[in-house]
Motif scaffolding. Structure first.
Motif, PDB file in Angstrom:
ATOM      1  N   GLN A 150       0.868  -1.181   0.000  1.00 25.09           N
ATOM      2  CA  GLN A 150       0.000   0.000   0.000  1.00 25.09           C
ATOM      3  C   GLN A 150       0.903   1.229   0.000  1.00 25.09           C
ATOM      4  O   GLN A 150       1.992   1.200   0.576  1.00 25.09           O
ATOM      5  CB  GLN A 150      -0.888   0.033   1.245  1.00 25.09           C
ATOM      6  CG  GLN A 150      -1.636  -1.251   1.549  1.00 25.09           C
ATOM      7  CD  GLN A 150      -2.767  -1.565   0.599  1.00 25.09           C
ATOM      8  OE1 GLN A 150      -2.989  -2.707   0.215  1.00 25.09           O
ATOM      9  NE2 GLN A 150      -3.500  -0.537   0.193  1.00 25.09           N
ATOM     10  N   TYR A 160      -5.425   4.841   2.676  1.00 23.91           N
ATOM     11  CA  TYR A 160      -5.525   3.650   3.513  1.00 23.91           C
ATOM     12  C   TYR A 160      -4.222   2.839   3.494  1.00 23.91           C
ATOM     13  O   TYR A 160      -3.605   2.662   2.450  1.00 23.91           O
ATOM     14  CB  TYR A 160      -6.672   2.739   3.049  1.00 23.91           C
ATOM     15  CG  TYR A 160      -6.652   1.420   3.776  1.00 23.91           C
ATOM     16  CD1 TYR A 160      -7.102   1.336   5.086  1.00 23.91           C
ATOM     17  CD2 TYR A 160      -6.112   0.284   3.184  1.00 23.91           C
ATOM     18  CE1 TYR A 160      -7.032   0.146   5.774  1.00 23.91           C
ATOM     19  CE2 TYR A 160      -6.036  -0.907   3.866  1.00 23.91           C
ATOM     20  CZ  TYR A 160      -6.499  -0.971   5.170  1.00 23.91           C
ATOM     21  OH  TYR A 160      -6.416  -2.158   5.860  1.00 23.91           O
ATOM     22  N   GLY A 161      -3.844   2.343   4.666  1.00 23.41           N
ATOM     23  CA  GLY A 161      -2.720   1.431   4.760  1.00 23.41           C
ATOM     24  C   GLY A 161      -1.410   2.080   5.118  1.00 23.41           C
ATOM     25  O   GLY A 161      -0.449   1.382   5.434  1.00 23.41           O
ATOM     26  N   ASP A 211      -4.864  -4.176  -1.163  1.00 24.70           N
ATOM     27  CA  ASP A 211      -6.176  -3.984  -0.543  1.00 24.70           C
ATOM     28  C   ASP A 211      -6.790  -2.682  -1.047  1.00 24.70           C
ATOM     29  O   ASP A 211      -6.267  -1.598  -0.799  1.00 24.70           O
ATOM     30  CB  ASP A 211      -6.005  -3.930   0.986  1.00 24.70           C
ATOM     31  CG  ASP A 211      -7.338  -3.870   1.722  1.00 24.70           C
ATOM     32  OD1 ASP A 211      -8.398  -3.869   1.064  1.00 24.70           O
ATOM     33  OD2 ASP A 211      -7.309  -3.829   2.973  1.00 24.70           O
ATOM     34  N   HIS A 213      -9.855  -1.819  -0.140  1.00 27.19           N
ATOM     35  CA  HIS A 213     -10.593  -1.403   1.068  1.00 27.19           C
ATOM     36  C   HIS A 213     -11.963  -0.811   0.731  1.00 27.19           C
ATOM     37  O   HIS A 213     -12.385   0.210   1.297  1.00 27.19           O
ATOM     38  CB  HIS A 213      -9.769  -0.426   1.908  1.00 27.19           C
ATOM     39  CG  HIS A 213      -9.911  -0.690   3.383  1.00 27.19           C
ATOM     40  ND1 HIS A 213     -10.525   0.180   4.248  1.00 27.19           N
ATOM     41  CD2 HIS A 213      -9.498  -1.733   4.130  1.00 27.19           C
ATOM     42  CE1 HIS A 213     -10.501  -0.299   5.465  1.00 27.19           C
ATOM     43  NE2 HIS A 213      -9.887  -1.482   5.429  1.00 27.19           N
ATOM     44  N   HIS A 214     -12.666  -1.492  -0.171  1.00 27.55           N
ATOM     45  CA  HIS A 214     -14.059  -1.181  -0.502  1.00 27.55           C
ATOM     46  C   HIS A 214     -14.232   0.194  -1.131  1.00 27.55           C
ATOM     47  O   HIS A 214     -15.325   0.774  -1.091  1.00 27.55           O
ATOM     48  CB  HIS A 214     -14.963  -1.257   0.748  1.00 27.55           C
ATOM     49  CG  HIS A 214     -14.790  -2.494   1.558  1.00 27.55           C
ATOM     50  ND1 HIS A 214     -14.120  -2.510   2.758  1.00 27.55           N
ATOM     51  CD2 HIS A 214     -15.190  -3.772   1.351  1.00 27.55           C
ATOM     52  CE1 HIS A 214     -14.120  -3.728   3.260  1.00 27.55           C
ATOM     53  NE2 HIS A 214     -14.754  -4.519   2.423  1.00 27.55           N
ATOM     54  N   ARG A 215     -13.202   0.734  -1.784  1.00 28.23           N
ATOM     55  CA  ARG A 215     -13.250   2.127  -2.238  1.00 28.23           C
ATOM     56  C   ARG A 215     -13.854   2.322  -3.626  1.00 28.23           C
ATOM     57  O   ARG A 215     -14.143   3.455  -4.011  1.00 28.23           O
ATOM     58  CB  ARG A 215     -11.829   2.713  -2.245  1.00 28.23           C
ATOM     59  CG  ARG A 215     -11.116   2.696  -0.903  1.00 28.23           C
ATOM     60  CD  ARG A 215     -11.815   3.555   0.134  1.00 28.23           C
ATOM     61  NE  ARG A 215     -11.153   3.504   1.422  1.00 28.23           N
ATOM     62  CZ  ARG A 215     -10.209   4.356   1.832  1.00 28.23           C
ATOM     63  NH1 ARG A 215      -9.795   5.306   1.034  1.00 28.23           N
ATOM     64  NH2 ARG A 215      -9.682   4.245   3.033  1.00 28.23           N
ATOM     65  N   GLU A 237      -7.900  -7.265  -3.065  1.00 24.28           N
ATOM     66  CA  GLU A 237      -8.781  -7.485  -1.904  1.00 24.28           C
ATOM     67  C   GLU A 237      -9.832  -6.392  -1.782  1.00 24.28           C
ATOM     68  O   GLU A 237      -9.544  -5.214  -2.018  1.00 24.28           O
ATOM     69  CB  GLU A 237      -7.902  -7.519  -0.649  1.00 24.28           C
ATOM     70  CG  GLU A 237      -8.643  -7.584   0.666  1.00 24.28           C
ATOM     71  CD  GLU A 237      -7.688  -7.444   1.844  1.00 24.28           C
ATOM     72  OE1 GLU A 237      -8.160  -7.076   2.929  1.00 24.28           O
ATOM     73  OE2 GLU A 237      -6.477  -7.691   1.676  1.00 24.28           O
ATOM     74  N   ASP A 238     -11.049  -6.792  -1.397  1.00 25.43           N
ATOM     75  CA  ASP A 238     -12.129  -5.858  -1.072  1.00 25.43           C
ATOM     76  C   ASP A 238     -12.278  -4.769  -2.133  1.00 25.43           C
ATOM     77  O   ASP A 238     -12.281  -3.560  -1.835  1.00 25.43           O
ATOM     78  CB  ASP A 238     -11.896  -5.225   0.309  1.00 25.43           C
ATOM     79  CG  ASP A 238     -12.062  -6.221   1.442  1.00 25.43           C
ATOM     80  OD1 ASP A 238     -12.610  -7.314   1.198  1.00 25.43           O
ATOM     81  OD2 ASP A 238     -11.637  -5.916   2.572  1.00 25.43           O
ATOM     82  N   HIS A 313      -8.299 -12.806   7.292  1.00 23.55           N
ATOM     83  CA  HIS A 313      -7.874 -11.529   7.845  1.00 23.55           C
ATOM     84  C   HIS A 313      -7.031 -11.779   9.099  1.00 23.55           C
ATOM     85  O   HIS A 313      -7.313 -12.678   9.880  1.00 23.55           O
ATOM     86  CB  HIS A 313      -9.145 -10.756   8.201  1.00 23.55           C
ATOM     87  CG  HIS A 313      -8.941  -9.399   8.759  1.00 23.55           C
ATOM     88  ND1 HIS A 313      -8.241  -8.415   8.121  1.00 23.55           N
ATOM     89  CD2 HIS A 313      -9.400  -8.842   9.908  1.00 23.55           C
ATOM     90  CE1 HIS A 313      -8.270  -7.301   8.840  1.00 23.55           C
ATOM     91  NE2 HIS A 313      -8.958  -7.536   9.942  1.00 23.55           N
ATOM     92  N   TRP A 403     -14.708   4.067   4.019  1.00 25.38           N
ATOM     93  CA  TRP A 403     -13.344   4.043   4.515  1.00 25.38           C
ATOM     94  C   TRP A 403     -12.796   2.631   4.362  1.00 25.38           C
ATOM     95  O   TRP A 403     -11.712   2.435   3.901  1.00 25.38           O
ATOM     96  CB  TRP A 403     -13.273   4.450   5.993  1.00 25.38           C
ATOM     97  CG  TRP A 403     -11.838   4.440   6.463  1.00 25.38           C
ATOM     98  CD1 TRP A 403     -10.900   5.401   6.253  1.00 25.38           C
ATOM     99  CD2 TRP A 403     -11.181   3.389   7.165  1.00 25.38           C
ATOM    100  NE1 TRP A 403      -9.691   5.022   6.790  1.00 25.38           N
ATOM    101  CE2 TRP A 403      -9.841   3.769   7.360  1.00 25.38           C
ATOM    102  CE3 TRP A 403     -11.584   2.132   7.638  1.00 25.38           C
ATOM    103  CZ2 TRP A 403      -8.904   2.972   8.001  1.00 25.38           C
ATOM    104  CZ3 TRP A 403     -10.661   1.347   8.293  1.00 25.38           C
ATOM    105  CH2 TRP A 403      -9.344   1.763   8.459  1.00 25.38           C
TER     106      TRP A 403
END
Length: 403
Positions: A150, A160-161, A211, A213-215, A237-238, A313, A403
């Motif tokens: 990240q 993030y990260g 990741d 992160h759902h963004r 991921e995500d 996780h 987030w």
């Protein structure tokens, strides 16, 4: 009949907050479980103390399945992160007791080893591309064969990260949520450049993970997956919020980059369609998030039917109790993929003595009866609860984002 004589919650903060459940029996054997919910710890403390512990007293701890069903079906208000973490804390403590009764390490009680060691990945987080590349190199020097990368993104506040410190990333940072600002366009343009640099510097042997992160929206995630294909990620991921499981079909149609999701899932129902339609490659549901060993085993067995592998996780908000139990689970589960391993602080490791070990890029389960993790209650008492919450994200126009 063996009986549960007492159960209590131990709340402590040796570097970060943990919710631990200790169940004791009339035969002097006790078990330890983890019920930590990052940023919402006290909700699980209350659920355990007020609603779960009173119904455990006098029950036979060997009846793990019946107790699991009682706590899940008997509550009427099923699922959700608070309920399932409370159930997980009980379930893991009961498996710990049962393995101690059998004088077996947990992986033997589950059915024995499927592998000798558990491949893990660490977190290389940097302020920019070169910093992240240096961090990947540092993890390689520590022996890691897989690294999540990240990086800070130009023009994005609080990407993030990118954590505080080198090894112990903890995003929960204040008693009230801090705010970050997100820019999808900047991220989509930047991320392929990051992984191009990582492959140029570190070659093809190291497994690289990322990741999102759902963004992203599904079509944005599809674009990113396409653009990352030349760099052969272990997984993305995500990529998008998974409440709409059908969203992953659109991503899948456009990219061969492997997809992983599930760290915020609570039950098999959150991932049933993703797995049965083969829309993901790795299920990241955790022992603490999905009701313990009992339920995660069902998820893993179901996933195996569709050639989906586990990738649980393992951030620092999962205590060594969960990590130790996960290593035993990973040692047993046939369709294992990889295990996240974000190291805990020395203070946390002292409070939770454990017998799992890291070497050659892998975690190794210990041979002690049970899951091999304990808690030093006297030492834990020196680290009182410290309220912390996770950040939130807004877009540049001020509207809320994931987030």
């Amino acid at each position: 009949m063996m009986k549960i004589t007492s159960a209590r919650v131990i709340l402590c903060s040796p570097g970060r907050n943990f919710v631990t459940l200790k169940i004791e029996t009339d035969e002097g054997i006790y078990g330890i479980g983890d019920g930590t919910l990052n940023g919402r710890e006290m909700s699980v403390v209350s659920y355990l103390s007020e609603h779960v512990i009173p119904v455990l007293i006098g029950r036979d701890p060997r009846r793990i399945e019946d107790i699991w069903q009682y706590l899940y079906r008997g509550a009427y208000w099923r699922r959700g992160p608070v309920t399932m973490r409370a159930i997980a804390a009980v379930d893991v403590a009961l498996w710990d007791i049962k393995a101690k009764l059998a004088n077996m390490p947990l992986f033997d009680l589950l059915g024995g080893r499927s592998r000798d060691k558990v491949l893990v990945y660490g977190h290389a987080n940097g302020t920019d591309i070169e910093h992240t590349s240096d961090e990947v190199g540092r993890y390689k020097e520590m022996g890691y064969k897989a690294v999540r990368a990240q990086s800070g993104i130009p023009g994005v506040k609080g990407a993030y990260g990118v954590g505080r410190g080198d090894m112990y990333y903890e995003p929960a940072d204040a008693s009230l949520p801090t705010e970050t600002v997100w820019n999808t366009g900047s991220y989509l343009n930047f991320t392929p450049k990051l992984f191009q640099r990582l492959r140029d510097v570190h070659g093809d042997e190291i497994h690289l993970l990322h990741d999102v992160h759902h963004r992203l929206t599904p079509i944005e995630a599809a674009r990113l997956g396409c653009n990352l294909e030349p760099y052969r990620l272990f997984w993305m991921e995500d990529a998008t919020p998974a409440e709409n499981q059908e969203a992953f079909r659109l991503i899948r149609q456009h990219t061969t980059t492997p997809l992983a999701v599930g760290e915020i899932f609570n039950t098999i129902w959150d991932c049933k369609d993703l797995i049965s339609n083969q829309l993901i490659d790795y299920i990241r549901t955790t022992i603490v998030g999905a009701g313990g060993v009992t339920h995660l085993r069902r998820i893993a067995d179901f996933a195996a039917l569709w050639q989906v592998r586990t990738g649980s996780h393992g951030a620092t908000d999962l205590s060594p109790v969960t990590l130790g139990t996960a290593v035993h689970f990973d040692t047993w589960v046939p369709n294992f993929g990889i295990q996240e391993y974000m190291r805990h602080t020395p203070e946390t490791d002292d409070v939770f003595p454990h017998d799992y070990t890291f070497r050659d890029g892998c975690l190794h389960a210990g041979e002690k009866p049970g899951h091999g993790v304990d808690i030093d209650e006297r030492l834990a008492a020196r680290y009182p609860y410290s309220p912390k919450q996770l950040p939130i994200a807004r877009l540049q126009d001020g509207s809320m984002w994931n987030w």
